[in-house]
Design a protein around this motif. Structure first.
Motif, PDB file in Angstrom:
ATOM      1  N   VAL A 131       0.847  -1.191   0.000  1.00 31.10           N
ATOM      2  CA  VAL A 131       0.000   0.000   0.000  1.00 31.10           C
ATOM      3  C   VAL A 131       0.885   1.244   0.000  1.00 31.10           C
ATOM      4  CG1 VAL A 131      -1.694   1.323   1.312  1.00 31.10           C
ATOM      5  CG2 VAL A 131      -1.881  -1.162   1.175  1.00 31.10           C
ATOM      6  N   ALA A 137       2.909   1.705  -3.003  1.00 33.93           N
ATOM      7  CA  ALA A 137       2.056   1.634  -4.187  1.00 33.93           C
ATOM      8  C   ALA A 137       2.518   0.566  -5.170  1.00 33.93           C
ATOM      9  CB  ALA A 137       1.975   3.007  -4.864  1.00 33.93           C
ATOM     10  N   SER A 147       2.285  -1.954  -7.905  1.00 33.55           N
ATOM     11  CA  SER A 147       1.288  -1.950  -8.972  1.00 33.55           C
ATOM     12  C   SER A 147       1.308  -3.252  -9.759  1.00 33.55           C
ATOM     13  CB  SER A 147       1.544  -0.771  -9.919  1.00 33.55           C
ATOM     14  OG  SER A 147       2.852  -0.863 -10.437  1.00 33.55           O
TER      15      SER A 147
END
Ligand SMILES: [Zn+2]
Length: 157
Positions: free
Chosen positions: A127, A130, A132
């Protein structure tokens, strides 16, 4: 400092102690009006700048609630979380800055969280940094594995 009991506008310091790590001063005060005693704790102010630009006081509770989500279902106790939040605060305060980016706070959490629980660490990092793609997870897991052989060798008798 107002007396918390009778709101008298003055108080007298009867004792003053510095915390062991030097980060705070604890003062014992007595109200000359009602005679009751109370304690005040003096620390340098520490503010967190959020991504929105808003500034709020550093809070261990916010660290704990953020990390607790990542620890769901993991063998992590409230004491572990409290200790982690304390470590994070001490690390940040040792930098001697009055204001820190929320992002920096997140990065400071990663180290002790990794020591505490690797799965929670991966969740939090995914989180916070980030993630991806699967490659991001693979890279983070590979980094965990790289450090692991050293740790197990050190722990051998
Ligand atoms: Zn009083």
């Amino acid at each position: 400092m107002h007396c918390p009991f009778c709101r008298h506008s003055d108080s007298r310091v009867v004792d003053s102690r510095t915390a062991e790590d030097g980060s705070a001063i604890r003062r014992r005060r007595q109200c000359p009006n009602c005679g009751r005693r109370f304690t005040t704790i003096e620390t340098t102010s520490l503010n967190v700048m959020k991504r929105s630009g808003a500034v709020e006081p550093f809070s261990r509770d916010k660290i704990i609630s953020g990390v607790r989500k990542a620890c769901q279902g993991r063998p992590v106790s409230d004491d572990d979380l409290a200790l982690l939040a304390q470590q994070v605060e001490e690390t940040i305060r040792s930098n001697g800055v009055a204001e820190i980016d929320a992002h920096e706070v997140g990065l400071t959490i990663l180290g002790p969280l990794r020591e505490l629980d690797e799965v929670a660490y991966l969740r939090f990092a995914s989180v916070y940094q980030a993630f991806s793609s699967l490659e991001d997870f693979e890279a983070a897991i590979a980094a965990l594995r790289v450090d692991r052989p050293d740790q197990s060798e050190e722990s051998l008798p």
